[in-house]
Design a protein around this motif. Structure first.
Motif, PDB file in Angstrom:
ATOM      1  N   LEU A 199       0.941  -1.396  -0.099  1.00  0.00           N
ATOM      2  CA  LEU A 199      -0.167   0.013   0.009  1.00  0.00           C
ATOM      3  C   LEU A 199       0.964   1.344   0.110  1.00  0.00           C
ATOM      4  CD1 LEU A 199      -2.447  -1.419   2.577  1.00  0.00           C
ATOM      5  CD2 LEU A 199      -2.914  -1.082   0.342  1.00  0.00           C
ATOM      6  N   PRO A 200       1.563   1.630  -0.921  1.00  0.00           N
ATOM      7  CA  PRO A 200       2.821   2.409  -1.212  1.00  0.00           C
ATOM      8  C   PRO A 200       2.166   3.836  -0.966  1.00  0.00           C
ATOM      9  CG  PRO A 200       2.241   1.398  -3.420  1.00  0.00           C
ATOM     10  CD  PRO A 200       1.561   0.838  -2.426  1.00  0.00           C
ATOM     11  N   VAL A 201       1.022   4.142  -1.152  1.00  0.00           N
ATOM     12  CA  VAL A 201       0.532   5.543  -1.238  1.00  0.00           C
ATOM     13  C   VAL A 201       0.460   6.229   0.393  1.00  0.00           C
ATOM     14  CG1 VAL A 201      -0.828   7.410  -1.844  1.00  0.00           C
ATOM     15  CG2 VAL A 201      -0.287   5.722  -3.360  1.00  0.00           C
ATOM     16  N   GLU A 255      15.359  -6.727   3.831  1.00  0.00           N
ATOM     17  CA  GLU A 255      14.666  -7.255   2.799  1.00  0.00           C
ATOM     18  C   GLU A 255      13.323  -6.244   2.814  1.00  0.00           C
ATOM     19  OE1 GLU A 255      13.181 -11.155   3.085  1.00  0.00           O
ATOM     20  OE2 GLU A 255      15.212 -12.265   2.448  1.00  0.00           O
ATOM     21  N   PHE A 256      12.783  -5.863   3.893  1.00  0.00           N
ATOM     22  CA  PHE A 256      11.940  -4.804   4.164  1.00  0.00           C
ATOM     23  C   PHE A 256      12.168  -3.621   3.446  1.00  0.00           C
ATOM     24  CE2 PHE A 256       9.734  -1.756   7.097  1.00  0.00           C
ATOM     25  CZ  PHE A 256       8.268  -1.750   6.295  1.00  0.00           C
ATOM     26  N   PHE A 257      13.360  -3.103   3.888  1.00  0.00           N
ATOM     27  CA  PHE A 257      13.646  -1.943   3.281  1.00  0.00           C
ATOM     28  C   PHE A 257      14.010  -1.984   1.578  1.00  0.00           C
ATOM     29  CE2 PHE A 257      15.704   0.012   7.365  1.00  0.00           C
ATOM     30  CZ  PHE A 257      14.404   0.435   7.572  1.00  0.00           C
ATOM     31  N   SER A 258      14.510  -2.906   1.087  1.00  0.00           N
ATOM     32  CA  SER A 258      14.572  -3.220  -0.126  1.00  0.00           C
ATOM     33  C   SER A 258      13.385  -3.254  -1.206  1.00  0.00           C
ATOM     34  CB  SER A 258      15.410  -4.630  -0.542  1.00  0.00           C
ATOM     35  OG  SER A 258      16.829  -4.558  -0.005  1.00  0.00           O
ATOM     36  N   SER A 259      12.349  -4.086  -0.493  1.00  0.00           N
ATOM     37  CA  SER A 259      10.969  -3.935  -0.825  1.00  0.00           C
ATOM     38  C   SER A 259      10.737  -2.455  -1.091  1.00  0.00           C
ATOM     39  CB  SER A 259      10.239  -4.763  -0.305  1.00  0.00           C
ATOM     40  OG  SER A 259       9.604  -4.433   0.981  1.00  0.00           O
ATOM     41  N   ILE A 260      10.891  -1.767  -0.152  1.00  0.00           N
ATOM     42  CA  ILE A 260      10.040  -0.251  -0.140  1.00  0.00           C
ATOM     43  C   ILE A 260      10.947   0.496  -1.429  1.00  0.00           C
ATOM     44  CG2 ILE A 260      10.268   1.821   0.912  1.00  0.00           C
ATOM     45  CD1 ILE A 260       9.938   0.141   3.587  1.00  0.00           C
ATOM     46  N   THR A 261      12.053   0.357  -1.329  1.00  0.00           N
ATOM     47  CA  THR A 261      12.935   0.754  -2.605  1.00  0.00           C
ATOM     48  C   THR A 261      12.403   0.569  -3.905  1.00  0.00           C
ATOM     49  OG1 THR A 261      14.707   1.163  -0.874  1.00  0.00           O
ATOM     50  CG2 THR A 261      15.157   1.477  -3.422  1.00  0.00           C
ATOM     51  N   LYS A 262      12.478  -1.003  -4.017  1.00  0.00           N
ATOM     52  CA  LYS A 262      11.978  -1.306  -5.222  1.00  0.00           C
ATOM     53  C   LYS A 262      10.407  -0.832  -5.662  1.00  0.00           C
ATOM     54  CE  LYS A 262      11.316  -5.648  -7.535  1.00  0.00           C
ATOM     55  NZ  LYS A 262      11.413  -7.264  -7.486  1.00  0.00           N
ATOM     56  N   THR A 263       9.795  -1.006  -4.719  1.00  0.00           N
ATOM     57  CA  THR A 263       8.347  -0.633  -5.050  1.00  0.00           C
ATOM     58  C   THR A 263       8.206   1.093  -5.345  1.00  0.00           C
ATOM     59  OG1 THR A 263       7.445  -2.432  -3.565  1.00  0.00           O
ATOM     60  CG2 THR A 263       5.970  -0.616  -4.391  1.00  0.00           C
ATOM     61  N   GLY A 264       8.715   1.723  -4.449  1.00  0.00           N
ATOM     62  CA  GLY A 264       8.603   3.251  -4.463  1.00  0.00           C
ATOM     63  C   GLY A 264       7.343   3.466  -3.727  1.00  0.00           C
ATOM     64  N   ALA A 290       5.138   6.840  -0.984  1.00  0.00           N
ATOM     65  CA  ALA A 290       5.156   8.054  -1.067  1.00  0.00           C
ATOM     66  C   ALA A 290       5.583   8.670   0.343  1.00  0.00           C
ATOM     67  CB  ALA A 290       3.575   8.482  -1.235  1.00  0.00           C
ATOM     68  N   LEU A 291       5.750   7.921   1.102  1.00  0.00           N
ATOM     69  CA  LEU A 291       6.182   8.242   2.556  1.00  0.00           C
ATOM     70  C   LEU A 291       7.638   7.764   2.902  1.00  0.00           C
ATOM     71  CD1 LEU A 291       3.011   6.644   4.397  1.00  0.00           C
ATOM     72  CD2 LEU A 291       3.741   9.234   4.631  1.00  0.00           C
ATOM     73  N   ASN A 292       8.516   8.585   3.846  1.00  0.00           N
ATOM     74  CA  ASN A 292       9.411   7.781   4.332  1.00  0.00           C
ATOM     75  C   ASN A 292       9.409   6.711   5.436  1.00  0.00           C
ATOM     76  OD1 ASN A 292      11.515   9.699   2.898  1.00  0.00           O
ATOM     77  ND2 ASN A 292      10.626  11.258   4.131  1.00  0.00           N
ATOM     78  N   VAL A 293      10.063   5.733   5.631  1.00  0.00           N
ATOM     79  CA  VAL A 293       9.751   4.680   6.365  1.00  0.00           C
ATOM     80  C   VAL A 293      11.031   4.262   7.181  1.00  0.00           C
ATOM     81  CG1 VAL A 293       8.617   2.258   6.432  1.00  0.00           C
ATOM     82  CG2 VAL A 293       8.128   3.974   4.746  1.00  0.00           C
ATOM     83  N   MET A 322       5.021  13.126  22.229  1.00  0.00           N
ATOM     84  CA  MET A 322       4.840  13.095  20.709  1.00  0.00           C
ATOM     85  C   MET A 322       3.373  12.807  20.306  1.00  0.00           C
ATOM     86  SD  MET A 322       8.585  11.521  19.879  1.00  0.00           S
ATOM     87  CE  MET A 322       8.684  10.932  21.501  1.00  0.00           C
ATOM     88  N   VAL A 323       2.959  13.317  19.234  1.00  0.00           N
ATOM     89  CA  VAL A 323       1.746  12.918  18.465  1.00  0.00           C
ATOM     90  C   VAL A 323       1.938  11.719  17.591  1.00  0.00           C
ATOM     91  CG1 VAL A 323       0.073  13.783  17.068  1.00  0.00           C
ATOM     92  CG2 VAL A 323       0.811  15.327  18.850  1.00  0.00           C
ATOM     93  N   ALA A 324       1.328  10.605  17.777  1.00  0.00           N
ATOM     94  CA  ALA A 324       1.481   9.290  16.816  1.00  0.00           C
ATOM     95  C   ALA A 324      -0.063   8.796  17.140  1.00  0.00           C
ATOM     96  CB  ALA A 324       2.446   8.661  17.705  1.00  0.00           C
ATOM     97  N   SER A 325      -0.438   8.065  15.886  1.00  0.00           N
ATOM     98  CA  SER A 325      -1.517   7.531  15.528  1.00  0.00           C
ATOM     99  C   SER A 325      -1.706   6.083  16.091  1.00  0.00           C
ATOM    100  CB  SER A 325      -1.754   7.609  13.998  1.00  0.00           C
ATOM    101  OG  SER A 325      -0.881   6.716  13.447  1.00  0.00           O
ATOM    102  N   ASP A 326      -0.821   5.326  16.265  1.00  0.00           N
ATOM    103  CA  ASP A 326      -0.994   3.800  16.148  1.00  0.00           C
ATOM    104  C   ASP A 326      -1.736   3.299  15.360  1.00  0.00           C
ATOM    105  OD1 ASP A 326      -1.080   1.646  17.578  1.00  0.00           O
ATOM    106  OD2 ASP A 326      -2.437   1.976  19.266  1.00  0.00           O
ATOM    107  N   SER A 327      -1.506   4.038  14.181  1.00  0.00           N
ATOM    108  CA  SER A 327      -2.608   3.343  13.051  1.00  0.00           C
ATOM    109  C   SER A 327      -1.639   2.682  12.115  1.00  0.00           C
ATOM    110  CB  SER A 327      -3.228   4.325  12.406  1.00  0.00           C
ATOM    111  OG  SER A 327      -4.162   4.101  11.293  1.00  0.00           O
ATOM    112  N   GLY A 328      -2.479   1.967  11.155  1.00  0.00           N
ATOM    113  CA  GLY A 328      -1.671   1.297   9.579  1.00  0.00           C
ATOM    114  C   GLY A 328      -2.099   2.208   8.628  1.00  0.00           C
ATOM    115  N   ILE A 329      -1.761   1.748   7.507  1.00  0.00           N
ATOM    116  CA  ILE A 329      -2.198   2.323   6.166  1.00  0.00           C
ATOM    117  C   ILE A 329      -3.646   1.719   5.868  1.00  0.00           C
ATOM    118  CG2 ILE A 329      -1.975   2.480   3.778  1.00  0.00           C
ATOM    119  CD1 ILE A 329       1.261   2.120   4.286  1.00  0.00           C
TER     120      ILE A 329
END
Length: 531
Positions: free
Chosen positions: A99-101, A127-136, A138-141, A408-415
């Motif tokens: 869910l890359p957006v 591997e997680f970071f590689s998949s993010i880079t490969k997919t592209g 919208a957010l920094n992770v 800090m303000v944080a959502s505790d949410s997923g995409i």
């Protein structure tokens, strides 16, 4: 005046005016990728807002103040706030590559998320970071490495015991590798399987590994109710013995029996800091939490997985113990029944989504007595479990925690998958709700402090280098919003609404929201501890 002096006076006046106004944007100065003009700049440090411009070049902020040169993209932020992109340090977004957006996040100004919280993460961070880079994306992770994930990998189904020396060494190795791959720290979820069975010594051993890499320890503690002080004792023990900064995940007082003790909790945390511990906390701006419906059943009955749970449920004596424990918990918490619990997502029977447990009992059993409610919870868990929303906090406690400088303000949410089930609205509106309800309407905190809690404080706490401030040389994550219009239309009954009031969101110098419209850009990237 003598005519011969006029040319000299003309030159002097023009020179003076040029010094006051600066050169026109089209002359002399080099061009920038983006220039944001005429905004109310809130730089993220907590300093007072100022009127000015922000220039961006090659993904970095290069000027703040009066910018003369033209931008290839010019954004007029007149009447709006220009702030650092928000950093959400508590998310559950392990599916970001699918869910890359992450539109629910960027629509409320979030440009960087930290996932892997509450003990659950991807095991292989590289591997997680590689998949993010490969997919592209919208957010920094960024990500934490989850203790539950590591423990489950090493110990299999044998959860209700300490690890052997060999198992603990394997767990240390997995945490060490994750930190080398860029994880920002270790997380625990001590009400969840299998972490609930871990002793403090086990967590200290793993936290020492994260500490050796400069990471943080973030914990969903064993109790957020009447047992919160024992839970805080454990957290501070881990911080002290592992020599690691500690983060209290989603700080709260849950249930009427615990309400009104915020001042005591705050005093405890202040004392820990005065003693030299680095302790911070995050919080979402709602009086309801969200987690699995199964957490209403004692973990001892859920140990060993779904098959083992169903076996216990089929044994009359064991089931009787389950029911007695649940009735005792309800009585201890002074709740009366399970009206406070709502089914958010139950794949086995979508009719229950959005229904309180008594309403669900009426659907499944035709009655809503406490016994019927308990039977409904047990049935839901036996059929695969469900996500729930739990209305259990008081707003006076929430407000006191929000006002603390280390919150800090944080959502505790997923995409969010737009339109799917009836999830907690925090995933759509958390940052907007703080800005609307607690800054603009109730004036609990100032605008500048709210932005600090969403930007520089998270960046510094989680060691996200050169992020969280509008400052030359920092990464150009920027959000533009109208402080008079920002709001969170997402509600508990009707959650699928994006936050409003955010006109532009820029990630690594590239607009992902421009003039209110989603762009096709995917400039996000992994953010590693070593970065």
């Amino acid at each position: 005046m003598h005519r011969s002096l006029l040319p000299f006076l003309t030159v002097a006046v023009l020179t003076f005016l040029s010094a006051c106004t600066g050169p026109a944007p089209s002359s002399r100065a080099p061009e920038y990728d983006v220039v944001i003009r005429h905004g109310r700049v809130v730089d993220g440090t907590g300093a007072p807002a100022m009127n000015g411009d922000v220039a961006i070049q090659a993904g970095k902020i290069v000027a703040v103040g009066k910018v003369a040169g033209a931008g290839r993209t010019e954004i007029d932020a007149r009447g709006q706030v220009v702030a650092p992109g928000f950093i959400d340090v508590h998310t559950h977004s392990e599916d970001v590559a699918e869910l890359p957006v992450g539109e629910n996040f960027i629509r409320m100004g979030v440009t960087t998320i930290v996932t892997g919280n509450c003990g659950g993460s991807k095991l292989n961070v590289g591997e997680f970071f590689s998949s993010i880079t490969k997919t592209g994306v919208a957010l920094n992770v960024a990500t934490l490495i989850g203790h539950n994930t590591v423990r489950g990998q090493v110990m299999g189904g044998s959860f209700a015991r300490p690890p052997t020396d060999a198992e603990l060494e394997k767990m240390r190795g997995l945490v060490d590798q994750a930190m080398k791959d860029g994880a920002v720290g270790l997380s625990t979820g001590l009400i969840y399987l299998p972490g609930t069975f871990a002793k403090t010594e086990e967590i200290v051993a793993l936290a020492k590994v994260a500490s050796s890499h400069g990471g943080i320890y973030a914990s969903h503690m064993r109790s957020e109710s009447t047992g919160i002080f024992n839970a805080l004792d454990e957290l501070t023990t881990i911080a002290r013995e592992a020599k690691i900064p500690a983060e209290v995940s989603h700080l709260k007082l849950s249930g009427p029996a615990a309400w009104g003790r915020a001042d005591e909790v705050i005093a405890y945390l202040d004392k820990a800091r005065a003693e030299g511990l680095r302790v911070t906390h995050d919080q979402y701006a709602y009086t309801a939490s969200s987690t699995g419906i199964g957490t209403l059943i004692d973990a001892d009955f859920r140990e060993g997985g779904a098959k083992r749970f169903r076996e216990r449920l089929a044994d009359p004596a064991t089931k009787a113990k389950m029911v007695a424990e649940m009735k005792g918990s309800i009585a201890k918490g002074k709740r009366g029944d399970y009206t406070y619990a709502v089914v958010a997502s139950f794949k086995a029977d979508k009719r229950l989504n959005g229904k309180t447990i008594p309403q669900a009992a009426k659907i499944l059993r035709g009655a809503d007595t406490l016994d019927d409610q308990i039977e409904t919870i047990l049935e839901i868990e036996s059929r695969g479990g469900a996500q729930g929303v739990f209305h259990g906090m008081s707003e006076p406690d929430l407000v006191k925690f929000l006002a603390q400088p280390y919150t800090m303000v944080a959502s505790d949410s997923g995409i969010r998958r737009f339109g799917e089930a009836v999830p907690h609205p925090r995933g759509y509106g958390n940052n907007a709700r703080v800005l609307a309800r607690y800054v603009r309407e109730q004036k609990v905190i100032s605008l500048e402090d709210a932005v600090r809690k969403m930007s520089s404080l998270p960046a510094r706490t989680f060691h996200l280098k050169n992020r969280g401030e509008l400052k030359p040389g920092f990464v150009a994550d920027v959000v533009i919003f109208d402080p008079e219009k920002v709001s969170d239309p997402s509600t508990f009954n009707d959650p699928h609404h994006y936050a409003v009031g955010f006109s532009d969101v820029i990630v690594n110098g590239v607009p992902v929201i421009r003039a209110g419209q989603l762009t096709d850009a995917r400039p996000g990237r992994p953010v590693k501890l070593q970065d």
